[in-house]
Design a protein around this motif. Structure first.
Motif, PDB file in Angstrom:
ATOM      1  N   THR A  58      -5.880 -10.569  -4.177  1.00 52.14           N
ATOM      2  CA  THR A  58      -5.992  -9.540  -3.149  1.00 52.14           C
ATOM      3  C   THR A  58      -6.336 -10.199  -1.826  1.00 52.14           C
ATOM      4  OG1 THR A  58      -8.358  -9.206  -3.573  1.00 52.14           O
ATOM      5  CG2 THR A  58      -6.820  -7.798  -4.793  1.00 52.14           C
ATOM      6  N   TYR A  59      -5.930  -9.585  -0.746  1.00 50.84           N
ATOM      7  CA  TYR A  59      -6.418  -9.995   0.562  1.00 50.84           C
ATOM      8  C   TYR A  59      -6.362  -8.811   1.508  1.00 50.84           C
ATOM      9  CZ  TYR A  59      -1.435 -11.232   1.240  1.00 50.84           C
ATOM     10  OH  TYR A  59      -0.069 -11.239   1.277  1.00 50.84           O
ATOM     11  N   TYR A  60      -7.124  -8.959   2.598  1.00 49.51           N
ATOM     12  CA  TYR A  60      -7.406  -7.822   3.466  1.00 49.51           C
ATOM     13  C   TYR A  60      -7.270  -8.206   4.934  1.00 49.51           C
ATOM     14  CZ  TYR A  60      -9.580  -6.086  -0.814  1.00 49.51           C
ATOM     15  OH  TYR A  60      -9.809  -5.683  -2.104  1.00 49.51           O
ATOM     16  N   ALA A  61      -7.006  -7.203   5.728  1.00 48.61           N
ATOM     17  CA  ALA A  61      -7.130  -7.359   7.162  1.00 48.61           C
ATOM     18  C   ALA A  61      -8.608  -7.574   7.485  1.00 48.61           C
ATOM     19  CB  ALA A  61      -6.606  -6.123   7.883  1.00 48.61           C
ATOM     20  N   ASP A  62      -8.869  -8.253   8.573  1.00 53.63           N
ATOM     21  CA  ASP A  62     -10.265  -8.506   8.952  1.00 53.63           C
ATOM     22  C   ASP A  62     -11.040  -7.195   9.096  1.00 53.63           C
ATOM     23  OD1 ASP A  62      -9.600 -11.391  11.094  1.00 53.63           O
ATOM     24  OD2 ASP A  62      -9.861 -11.216   8.924  1.00 53.63           O
ATOM     25  N   SER A  63     -10.363  -6.177   9.564  1.00 59.80           N
ATOM     26  CA  SER A  63     -11.021  -4.888   9.784  1.00 59.80           C
ATOM     27  C   SER A  63     -11.446  -4.221   8.482  1.00 59.80           C
ATOM     28  CB  SER A  63     -10.098  -3.951  10.565  1.00 59.80           C
ATOM     29  OG  SER A  63      -8.895  -3.749   9.848  1.00 59.80           O
ATOM     30  N   ALA A  64     -10.842  -4.641   7.370  1.00 62.51           N
ATOM     31  CA  ALA A  64     -11.114  -4.020   6.074  1.00 62.51           C
ATOM     32  C   ALA A  64     -12.037  -4.851   5.183  1.00 62.51           C
ATOM     33  CB  ALA A  64      -9.803  -3.768   5.337  1.00 62.51           C
ATOM     34  N   LYS A  65     -12.162  -6.113   5.480  1.00 66.53           N
ATOM     35  CA  LYS A  65     -12.965  -7.005   4.633  1.00 66.53           C
ATOM     36  C   LYS A  65     -14.403  -6.531   4.509  1.00 66.53           C
ATOM     37  CE  LYS A  65     -10.389 -11.260   5.474  1.00 66.53           C
ATOM     38  NZ  LYS A  65     -10.401 -12.587   6.138  1.00 66.53           N
ATOM     39  N   GLY A  66     -14.874  -6.508   3.283  1.00 68.34           N
ATOM     40  CA  GLY A  66     -16.252  -6.121   3.030  1.00 68.34           C
ATOM     41  C   GLY A  66     -16.475  -4.628   2.937  1.00 68.34           C
ATOM     42  N   ARG A  67     -15.480  -3.835   3.322  1.00 64.81           N
ATOM     43  CA  ARG A  67     -15.626  -2.375   3.281  1.00 64.81           C
ATOM     44  C   ARG A  67     -14.606  -1.714   2.363  1.00 64.81           C
ATOM     45  NH1 ARG A  67     -14.806   0.638   7.815  1.00 64.81           N
ATOM     46  NH2 ARG A  67     -13.195  -0.786   8.594  1.00 64.81           N
ATOM     47  N   PHE A  68     -13.406  -2.267   2.310  1.00 64.38           N
ATOM     48  CA  PHE A  68     -12.321  -1.683   1.518  1.00 64.38           C
ATOM     49  C   PHE A  68     -12.053  -2.558   0.292  1.00 64.38           C
ATOM     50  CE2 PHE A  68      -9.962   0.423   5.360  1.00 64.38           C
ATOM     51  CZ  PHE A  68     -11.131   1.096   5.694  1.00 64.38           C
ATOM     52  N   THR A  69     -11.633  -1.903  -0.782  1.00 72.28           N
ATOM     53  CA  THR A  69     -11.249  -2.620  -1.993  1.00 72.28           C
ATOM     54  C   THR A  69      -9.938  -2.052  -2.515  1.00 72.28           C
ATOM     55  OG1 THR A  69     -13.573  -2.991  -2.580  1.00 72.28           O
ATOM     56  CG2 THR A  69     -11.924  -3.291  -4.317  1.00 72.28           C
ATOM     57  N   ILE A  70      -8.965  -2.931  -2.683  1.00 74.91           N
ATOM     58  CA  ILE A  70      -7.683  -2.528  -3.258  1.00 74.91           C
ATOM     59  C   ILE A  70      -7.697  -2.862  -4.743  1.00 74.91           C
ATOM     60  CG2 ILE A  70      -6.559  -4.733  -2.714  1.00 74.91           C
ATOM     61  CD1 ILE A  70      -3.981  -3.116  -2.156  1.00 74.91           C
ATOM     62  N   SER A  71      -7.105  -1.984  -5.532  1.00 80.31           N
ATOM     63  CA  SER A  71      -7.019  -2.221  -6.971  1.00 80.31           C
ATOM     64  C   SER A  71      -5.779  -1.527  -7.507  1.00 80.31           C
ATOM     65  CB  SER A  71      -8.280  -1.706  -7.683  1.00 80.31           C
ATOM     66  OG  SER A  71      -8.421  -0.308  -7.502  1.00 80.31           O
ATOM     67  N   ARG A  72      -5.499  -1.746  -8.778  1.00 82.81           N
ATOM     68  CA  ARG A  72      -4.328  -1.114  -9.387  1.00 82.81           C
ATOM     69  C   ARG A  72      -4.555  -0.929 -10.871  1.00 82.81           C
ATOM     70  NH1 ARG A  72       0.565  -4.636  -7.972  1.00 82.81           N
ATOM     71  NH2 ARG A  72       1.666  -3.203  -9.366  1.00 82.81           N
ATOM     72  N   ASP A  73      -3.866   0.050 -11.405  1.00 80.91           N
ATOM     73  CA  ASP A  73      -3.862   0.310 -12.836  1.00 80.91           C
ATOM     74  C   ASP A  73      -2.403   0.370 -13.247  1.00 80.91           C
ATOM     75  OD1 ASP A  73      -3.909   1.324 -15.408  1.00 80.91           O
ATOM     76  OD2 ASP A  73      -5.525   2.717 -15.010  1.00 80.91           O
ATOM     77  N   ASN A  74      -1.900  -0.738 -13.766  1.00 82.78           N
ATOM     78  CA  ASN A  74      -0.471  -0.805 -14.093  1.00 82.78           C
ATOM     79  C   ASN A  74      -0.107   0.163 -15.221  1.00 82.78           C
ATOM     80  OD1 ASN A  74      -0.028  -2.650 -12.079  1.00 82.78           O
ATOM     81  ND2 ASN A  74       0.056  -4.423 -13.436  1.00 82.78           N
ATOM     82  N   ALA A  75      -1.033   0.435 -16.103  1.00 81.74           N
ATOM     83  CA  ALA A  75      -0.766   1.370 -17.194  1.00 81.74           C
ATOM     84  C   ALA A  75      -0.527   2.786 -16.666  1.00 81.74           C
ATOM     85  CB  ALA A  75      -1.916   1.365 -18.187  1.00 81.74           C
ATOM     86  N   LYS A  76      -1.114   3.084 -15.513  1.00 79.88           N
ATOM     87  CA  LYS A  76      -0.963   4.414 -14.913  1.00 79.88           C
ATOM     88  C   LYS A  76      -0.066   4.401 -13.686  1.00 79.88           C
ATOM     89  CE  LYS A  76      -5.433   6.122 -16.555  1.00 79.88           C
ATOM     90  NZ  LYS A  76      -6.736   6.730 -16.174  1.00 79.88           N
ATOM     91  N   SER A  77       0.527   3.230 -13.413  1.00 81.96           N
ATOM     92  CA  SER A  77       1.443   3.101 -12.256  1.00 81.96           C
ATOM     93  C   SER A  77       0.800   3.616 -10.978  1.00 81.96           C
ATOM     94  CB  SER A  77       2.758   3.851 -12.528  1.00 81.96           C
ATOM     95  OG  SER A  77       3.440   3.287 -13.629  1.00 81.96           O
TER      96      SER A  77
END
Length: 124
Positions: A58-77
């Motif tokens: 994962t990687y983030y824009a500087d504006s999002a670092k430390g505040r936003f988290t991206i994730s995924r659940d491939n089983a649920k698409s």
């Protein structure tokens, strides 16, 4: 044809949290890199976060670092963007995007499929 549908946007006070979801259908979600972008009124669409097809990278824009988290659940698409400590400057329409090539990245042109967007408004 791949379809992406975002949800979870809304109005929140500064300092609050929202969790955006991006539900995919019609393709092989587990092979796509996923990204989140946003576009504020009068501004260009900008990169927010990326997650590899495995979910490992994962990687983030500087504006999002430390505040936003991206994730995924491939089983649920489904891909997610957890947003904490929201600021008024986070106000924008948020879009999820999928790259069938699996690379993703910070450039919007790298992505093949886009959702319709969900509005996030942060009040001060």
């Amino acid at each position: 044809q791949v379809q992406l549908v975002e949800s979870g946007g809304g109005l929140v006070q500064a300092g609050g949290s929202l969790r955006l979801s991006c539900a995919a259908s019609g393709g092989t979600f587990g092979t796509y890199a996923m990204g989140w972008f946003r576009q504020a009124p009068g501004k260009e669409r900008e990169f927010v976060a990326h997650i590899s097809w495995t979910g490992v990278y994962t990687y983030y824009a500087d504006s999002a670092k430390g505040r936003f988290t991206i994730s995924r659940d491939n089983a649920k698409s489904t891909a997610f963007l957890q947003m904490n400590s929201l600021k008024p400057e986070d106000t924008a329409v948020y879009y999820c995007a999928a790259d069938r090539g699996g690379s993703g990245g910070r450039k919007s042109t790298s992505y093949d499929y886009w959702g319709q967007g969900t509005q996030v408004t942060v009040s001060s």
